[in-house]
Design an enzyme around this catalytic site. Sequence first.
Site, PDB file in Angstrom:
ATOM      1  N   ARG A  32       0.822  -1.209   0.000  1.00 63.27           N
ATOM      2  CA  ARG A  32       0.000   0.000   0.000  1.00 63.27           C
ATOM      3  C   ARG A  32       0.861   1.265   0.000  1.00 63.27           C
ATOM      4  O   ARG A  32       0.484   2.265  -0.598  1.00 63.27           O
ATOM      5  CB  ARG A  32      -0.940   0.006   1.203  1.00 63.27           C
ATOM      6  CG  ARG A  32      -2.066  -0.974   0.978  1.00 63.27           C
ATOM      7  CD  ARG A  32      -3.053  -0.947   2.103  1.00 63.27           C
ATOM      8  NE  ARG A  32      -4.233  -1.695   1.725  1.00 63.27           N
ATOM      9  CZ  ARG A  32      -5.082  -2.217   2.595  1.00 63.27           C
ATOM     10  NH1 ARG A  32      -4.891  -2.053   3.887  1.00 63.27           N
ATOM     11  NH2 ARG A  32      -6.123  -2.875   2.177  1.00 63.27           N
ATOM     12  N   LYS A 203     -20.497 -16.263   1.275  1.00 61.65           N
ATOM     13  CA  LYS A 203     -21.932 -16.015   1.413  1.00 61.65           C
ATOM     14  C   LYS A 203     -22.591 -15.379   0.202  1.00 61.65           C
ATOM     15  O   LYS A 203     -22.053 -14.437  -0.372  1.00 61.65           O
ATOM     16  CB  LYS A 203     -22.144 -15.073   2.597  1.00 61.65           C
ATOM     17  CG  LYS A 203     -21.828 -15.709   3.916  1.00 61.65           C
ATOM     18  CD  LYS A 203     -22.109 -14.710   4.992  1.00 61.65           C
ATOM     19  CE  LYS A 203     -21.907 -15.274   6.377  1.00 61.65           C
ATOM     20  NZ  LYS A 203     -21.991 -14.188   7.350  1.00 61.65           N
ATOM     21  N   GLY A 359     -10.250  -9.043  -1.205  1.00 60.75           N
ATOM     22  CA  GLY A 359      -9.114  -9.500  -0.411  1.00 60.75           C
ATOM     23  C   GLY A 359      -8.679 -10.927  -0.677  1.00 60.75           C
ATOM     24  O   GLY A 359      -7.507 -11.187  -0.943  1.00 60.75           O
ATOM     25  N   GLY A 382     -13.654  -3.732  -0.565  1.00 60.25           N
ATOM     26  CA  GLY A 382     -15.035  -3.260  -0.432  1.00 60.25           C
ATOM     27  C   GLY A 382     -15.362  -2.148  -1.420  1.00 60.25           C
ATOM     28  O   GLY A 382     -16.447  -2.113  -2.008  1.00 60.25           O
TER      29      GLY A 382
HETATM   30  P1  AMP Z   1     -15.609 -13.908   0.993  1.00 56.78           P
HETATM   31  O1  AMP Z   1     -14.958 -13.071   2.057  1.00 56.78           O
HETATM   32  O2  AMP Z   1     -17.091 -13.888   1.004  1.00 56.78           O
HETATM   33  O3  AMP Z   1     -15.004 -13.698  -0.378  1.00 56.78           O
HETATM   34  O4  AMP Z   1     -15.279 -15.410   1.416  1.00 56.78           O
HETATM   35  C1  AMP Z   1     -13.995 -15.929   1.486  1.00 56.78           C
HETATM   36  C2  AMP Z   1     -14.014 -17.158   2.346  1.00 56.78           C
HETATM   37  O5  AMP Z   1     -14.915 -18.118   1.813  1.00 56.78           O
HETATM   38  C3  AMP Z   1     -12.678 -17.856   2.429  1.00 56.78           C
HETATM   39  O6  AMP Z   1     -12.199 -17.762   3.720  1.00 56.78           O
HETATM   40  C4  AMP Z   1     -12.992 -19.286   2.043  1.00 56.78           C
HETATM   41  O7  AMP Z   1     -12.360 -20.228   2.878  1.00 56.78           O
HETATM   42  C5  AMP Z   1     -14.491 -19.382   2.219  1.00 56.78           C
HETATM   43  N1  AMP Z   1     -15.073 -20.446   1.395  1.00 56.78           N
HETATM   44  C6  AMP Z   1     -14.865 -20.664   0.088  1.00 56.78           C
HETATM   45  N2  AMP Z   1     -15.503 -21.778  -0.316  1.00 56.78           N
HETATM   46  C7  AMP Z   1     -16.140 -22.279   0.767  1.00 56.78           C
HETATM   47  C8  AMP Z   1     -16.955 -23.418   0.991  1.00 56.78           C
HETATM   48  N3  AMP Z   1     -17.258 -24.268  -0.006  1.00 56.78           N
HETATM   49  N4  AMP Z   1     -17.420 -23.622   2.241  1.00 56.78           N
HETATM   50  C9  AMP Z   1     -17.109 -22.778   3.227  1.00 56.78           C
HETATM   51  N5  AMP Z   1     -16.341 -21.678   3.087  1.00 56.78           N
HETATM   52  C10 AMP Z   1     -15.859 -21.429   1.863  1.00 56.78           C
END
Ligand code: AMP
Length: 401
Positions: A32, A203, A359, A382
């Site tokens: 950064r 999610k 990230g 974000g």
């Molecule tokens: P996000 O911050 O929403 O982009 O989510 C990233 C996180 O999603 C990472 O820490 C991954 O380990 C988790 N992730 C990815 N695939 C899966 C899965 N099939 N089940 C649970 N967690 C997951």
Amino acid sequence: MRNLNFKNKKVLVRVDFNVPLGKNYEVTDDTRIRGALPTLNYVLDQGGSLILMSHLSRPLKKLNEDGSINVQKFTLRHIIPSLSALLGVQVDFAADCIGEEAVEKSGNLQPGQVLLLENTRFYKEEESGNADFAKKLASLADMFVNDAFGTAHRAHASTTIVAKYFSKDQKALGLLMGKEVMNAEKLMHDTPHPFTAIIGGAKVSDKIQLLDTLIQKADNILIGGGMAFTFIRALGGKIGNSLLEADYLTLALELLEKAKARGVQIYLPKDSVISDKFSEDGEIKTVDSYQIPDEWLGLDIGNVAIDEYREVIKQSKGILWNGPLGVFEMEKFAKGTFEIAAAIAEATQNGAFSLIGGGDSVSAINKSGLDDQVSYISTGGGAMLEFFEGKVLPGIAAIEE
Ligand code: AMP
């Protein structure tokens, strides 16, 4: 900022120096700081002086037991050695971002000199966007440059409100900010087709708005990660203990319908790597994503999905990637994410424009060693997402108004 004249001006620059620190508070990743250098060197080369402000972490959320700020931990003093070395100028410091010392030191600044202000988040007025606080920051300088893309989606005092105290010819977006916006616009406004978005992560609820905008723009959307299972469940699949957001089942179906009506292809992983534990020491196998046994959970996309996604990526001319396709922090469930990173790199070598944002996908591309083989990696997680969601970023709007 290239249209402004900085000669003999004191220039307040909002940078993003929210860097990771090690045990002895040394900077462990200076990405950064290096990102801000083009803007900082530009002002200095033009004969201006710099007053730099940034936040570092969230000090008011992590107070000492007696309710005081943990200055030792959250002071921006920690970055002076790295910043001075990278700039080739010894950086001076004001132990309070407003008040007497800041006023005196900025008043005495000579062209070529650099003053760093203490963490703006030592004041609650920063995040609440307090006008008096912003005015005090603004009073230190003749001009304002915002180069902190990572916080441009926040209407904080030092990112947005401060800009109101400068006229249009006294303020500008910095060079890093300009690069971020230009690259994002390349995908969203002059979209190269076929345009494929790869959306993963935990999610659906975090990505609803993003998916909704992408349905207006993309030709293909490849879904992976935990969020895929809410869609698979909504379509009647058996997902065992895989991540499910039951409140989003209807919305997931609506998104699929909307995409169909617009002729956008949404892909869900046909097969998944599953385990009976959320760890690497359970039993592991690959099955049809719609037939996951009870008690088992899907942790990565399978080989059939990888092959299908790779083919789509190969045919694409514009690519956006946000979110890992599996639990890539664990080696046994990282294959899908790394294979997709490789496919994006390959498509880029063949002329596609690829942008990686968010990230986890940024750390995945860095970990895969393919970071120099994609078109652009965004520094703003974000902020980049909100840009793609079609939102106006207040930090950018405040410069333009
Ligand atoms: P996000 O911050 O929403 O982009 O989510 C990233 C996180 O999603 C990472 O820490 C991954 O380990 C988790 N992730 C990815 N695939 C899966 C899965 N099939 N089940 C649970 N967690 C997951």
